[in-house]
Design an enzyme around this catalytic site. Structure first.
Site, PDB file in Angstrom:
ATOM      1  N   ARG A  32      -5.626 -33.709   7.354  1.00 46.18           N
ATOM      2  CA  ARG A  32      -4.162 -33.851   7.273  1.00 46.18           C
ATOM      3  C   ARG A  32      -3.629 -33.358   5.931  1.00 46.18           C
ATOM      4  O   ARG A  32      -2.556 -32.776   5.849  1.00 46.18           O
ATOM      5  CB  ARG A  32      -3.752 -35.298   7.541  1.00 46.18           C
ATOM      6  CG  ARG A  32      -3.773 -35.603   9.043  1.00 46.18           C
ATOM      7  CD  ARG A  32      -3.749 -37.081   9.344  1.00 46.18           C
ATOM      8  NE  ARG A  32      -2.594 -37.733   8.801  1.00 46.18           N
ATOM      9  CZ  ARG A  32      -2.569 -38.999   8.399  1.00 46.18           C
ATOM     10  NH1 ARG A  32      -3.660 -39.731   8.482  1.00 46.18           N
ATOM     11  NH2 ARG A  32      -1.476 -39.521   7.926  1.00 46.18           N
ATOM     12  N   ARG A  48      -5.372 -47.131   3.386  1.00 47.83           N
ATOM     13  CA  ARG A  48      -4.522 -47.439   4.526  1.00 47.83           C
ATOM     14  C   ARG A  48      -5.334 -47.363   5.815  1.00 47.83           C
ATOM     15  O   ARG A  48      -5.164 -48.180   6.710  1.00 47.83           O
ATOM     16  CB  ARG A  48      -3.355 -46.449   4.586  1.00 47.83           C
ATOM     17  CG  ARG A  48      -2.364 -46.759   5.679  1.00 47.83           C
ATOM     18  CD  ARG A  48      -1.174 -45.842   5.607  1.00 47.83           C
ATOM     19  NE  ARG A  48      -1.466 -44.554   6.189  1.00 47.83           N
ATOM     20  CZ  ARG A  48      -0.677 -43.488   6.066  1.00 47.83           C
ATOM     21  NH1 ARG A  48       0.425 -43.559   5.362  1.00 47.83           N
ATOM     22  NH2 ARG A  48      -1.004 -42.367   6.640  1.00 47.83           N
ATOM     23  N   ARG A  77      -5.393 -47.022  12.051  1.00 55.17           N
ATOM     24  CA  ARG A  77      -4.819 -45.824  12.676  1.00 55.17           C
ATOM     25  C   ARG A  77      -5.938 -44.836  12.934  1.00 55.17           C
ATOM     26  O   ARG A  77      -6.723 -44.555  12.040  1.00 55.17           O
ATOM     27  CB  ARG A  77      -3.785 -45.199  11.726  1.00 55.17           C
ATOM     28  CG  ARG A  77      -2.394 -45.179  12.297  1.00 55.17           C
ATOM     29  CD  ARG A  77      -1.406 -44.641  11.298  1.00 55.17           C
ATOM     30  NE  ARG A  77      -1.394 -43.178  11.255  1.00 55.17           N
ATOM     31  CZ  ARG A  77      -0.390 -42.485  10.720  1.00 55.17           C
ATOM     32  NH1 ARG A  77       0.639 -43.090  10.184  1.00 55.17           N
ATOM     33  NH2 ARG A  77      -0.441 -41.168  10.713  1.00 55.17           N
ATOM     34  N   ARG A 110       7.915 -30.196   9.461  1.00 57.35           N
ATOM     35  CA  ARG A 110       6.584 -30.072   8.879  1.00 57.35           C
ATOM     36  C   ARG A 110       6.138 -28.620   8.755  1.00 57.35           C
ATOM     37  O   ARG A 110       5.062 -28.361   8.231  1.00 57.35           O
ATOM     38  CB  ARG A 110       5.593 -30.810   9.769  1.00 57.35           C
ATOM     39  CG  ARG A 110       5.327 -32.260   9.323  1.00 57.35           C
ATOM     40  CD  ARG A 110       3.907 -32.490   9.526  1.00 57.35           C
ATOM     41  NE  ARG A 110       3.227 -33.725   9.365  1.00 57.35           N
ATOM     42  CZ  ARG A 110       3.537 -34.946   9.676  1.00 57.35           C
ATOM     43  NH1 ARG A 110       4.701 -35.232  10.150  1.00 57.35           N
ATOM     44  NH2 ARG A 110       2.699 -35.926   9.509  1.00 57.35           N
ATOM     45  N   LYS A 156       5.856 -42.258   2.342  1.00 61.78           N
ATOM     46  CA  LYS A 156       7.041 -41.796   3.067  1.00 61.78           C
ATOM     47  C   LYS A 156       7.471 -42.781   4.150  1.00 61.78           C
ATOM     48  O   LYS A 156       8.645 -43.121   4.249  1.00 61.78           O
ATOM     49  CB  LYS A 156       6.713 -40.455   3.741  1.00 61.78           C
ATOM     50  CG  LYS A 156       7.694 -39.382   3.454  1.00 61.78           C
ATOM     51  CD  LYS A 156       7.299 -38.023   4.041  1.00 61.78           C
ATOM     52  CE  LYS A 156       5.863 -37.864   4.407  1.00 61.78           C
ATOM     53  NZ  LYS A 156       5.626 -37.643   5.830  1.00 61.78           N
TER      54      LYS A 156
HETATM   55  P1  AMP Z   1       2.906 -38.943  10.744  1.00 60.39           P
HETATM   56  O1  AMP Z   1       3.018 -40.328  11.265  1.00 60.39           O
HETATM   57  O2  AMP Z   1       4.239 -38.367  10.325  1.00 60.39           O
HETATM   58  O3  AMP Z   1       1.854 -38.793   9.691  1.00 60.39           O
HETATM   59  O4  AMP Z   1       2.440 -38.028  11.978  1.00 60.39           O
HETATM   60  C1  AMP Z   1       1.222 -38.265  12.645  1.00 60.39           C
HETATM   61  C2  AMP Z   1       0.785 -37.037  13.417  1.00 60.39           C
HETATM   62  O5  AMP Z   1       1.776 -36.677  14.382  1.00 60.39           O
HETATM   63  C3  AMP Z   1       0.580 -35.783  12.592  1.00 60.39           C
HETATM   64  O6  AMP Z   1      -0.695 -35.737  11.989  1.00 60.39           O
HETATM   65  C4  AMP Z   1       0.774 -34.691  13.643  1.00 60.39           C
HETATM   66  O7  AMP Z   1      -0.371 -34.603  14.492  1.00 60.39           O
HETATM   67  C5  AMP Z   1       1.895 -35.265  14.485  1.00 60.39           C
HETATM   68  N1  AMP Z   1       3.229 -34.883  13.966  1.00 60.39           N
HETATM   69  C6  AMP Z   1       4.181 -35.722  13.461  1.00 60.39           C
HETATM   70  N2  AMP Z   1       5.278 -35.060  13.098  1.00 60.39           N
HETATM   71  C7  AMP Z   1       5.027 -33.755  13.362  1.00 60.39           C
HETATM   72  C8  AMP Z   1       5.784 -32.552  13.180  1.00 60.39           C
HETATM   73  N3  AMP Z   1       7.005 -32.558  12.654  1.00 60.39           N
HETATM   74  N4  AMP Z   1       5.192 -31.394  13.586  1.00 60.39           N
HETATM   75  C9  AMP Z   1       3.972 -31.351  14.130  1.00 60.39           C
HETATM   76  N5  AMP Z   1       3.202 -32.445  14.299  1.00 60.39           N
HETATM   77  C10 AMP Z   1       3.725 -33.639  13.926  1.00 60.39           C
END
Ligand code: AMP
Length: 187
Positions: free
Chosen positions: A144, A127, A133, A88, A13
Site C-alpha cells: 500500500r 494498527r 483489518r 488516489r 487520515k
Molecule cells: P483506505 O481505507 O482508504 O485505505 O482504502 C482501502 C482500500 O480500498 C485501498 O487499499 C484500495 O484497495 C481501495 N480504495 C480506496 N479508495 C480508493 C480509490 N480512491 N481508488 C482506488 N482504490 C481505492
C-alpha cells in the site's frame, strides 16, 4: 465546506477525517469504507473489488469514480463533504474536477497530513495488529505504501499545480493534530 484530505497510509487520515466531519457537520465520504461495505455485503461491486482490497492494490479508476459520483450526488452532500481516500490517482483527481464543475461545487480546502516515512510504517503495522483489518499485514502495508508513492503522491503535485495545498503536521496526539486541522481550515 468541500474538503479533500490527502496523506499516505498511516498518516491518521481516517481518524482526522471522522473528527473534522463531525465538527464541520459535513458527511465523511471514504471510498475505502464504501468499498469495504460492498465487500462485506458481497454485492456485485464487492465481489469485483475484494481481491484488490486484500492485496492493497487500487480499484480501477472507473469503478471508484462511479461510486463517488453517486455518493456526491446525494442530498446530504449538498452543503459540503469531506473526501477521505479519494482521489488516489491523477486521473481520479481530474475526473473529480470535472464532476464538481458539473455540480457547481468546487473544492474549498485541500489538506495534506504530513508524517515521516519511518513513522508511517510503524503506525500502520501497529494498527494492523489492533484492527485486524485484512489489508494491514506487513506485506500488504508495504504494497500500500508503494502504491501510494507511485500512484497517489502525484495527486498532491496535481493539486499544488492548480491550487493551494494546506499542509498539516501529522505528528502528535490525535487531539493535537485535530486542533491543527481545524485551525488550518479556519474553524
Ligand atoms: P483506505 O481505507 O482508504 O485505505 O482504502 C482501502 C482500500 O480500498 C485501498 O487499499 C484500495 O484497495 C481501495 N480504495 C480506496 N479508495 C480508493 C480509490 N480512491 N481508488 C482506488 N482504490 C481505492
Amino acid at each position: 465546506m468541500r474538503v479533500i484530505l490527502l496523506g499516505p497510509p498511516g498518516a491518521g487520515k481516517g481518524t482526522q477525517a471522522i473528527l473534522l466531519a463531525r465538527d464541520a457537520k459535513i458527511p465523511h465520504v471514504s471510498t475505502g469504507d464504501m468499498l469495504r461495505a460492498a465487500v462485506a455485503s458481497n454485492s456485485p461491486l464487492g465481489q469485483k473489488v475484494k481481491k484488490l482490497l486484500d492485496a492493497g492494490e487500487l480499484v480501477p479508476d472507473a469503478v471508484v469514480i462511479d461510486v463517488i459520483r453517486d455518493r456526491l450526488s446525494q442530498p446530504d452532500c449538498k452543503p459540503g463533504f469531506l473526501l477521505d481516500g479519494f482521489p488516489r490517482t491523477v486521473d481520479q483527481a481530474k475526473a473529480l474536477t470535472n464532476l464538481l464543475k458539473d455540480l457547481k461545487a468546487p473544492i474549498t480546502h485541500i489538506v495534506e497530513l504530513k508524517v515521516p516515512d519511518q513513522v508511517l510504517i510503524e503506525r500502520v503495522k501497529k494498527r494492523g495488529a489492533e484492527s485486524g483489518r485484512s489489508d494491514d499485514t506487513e506485506e500488504v502495508v508495504a504494497k500500500r505504501l508503494q502504491v501510494y508513492w507511485t500512484q497517489t503522491a502525484p495527486v498532491t503535485q496535481y493539486y499544488t499545480s492548480i491550487g493551494k495545498v494546506l499542509e498539516v503536521d501529522g505528528l502528535g496526539t490525535i487531539e493535537e493534530v485535530h486542533a491543527r486541522v481545524m485551525k488550518t481550515v479556519g474553524r
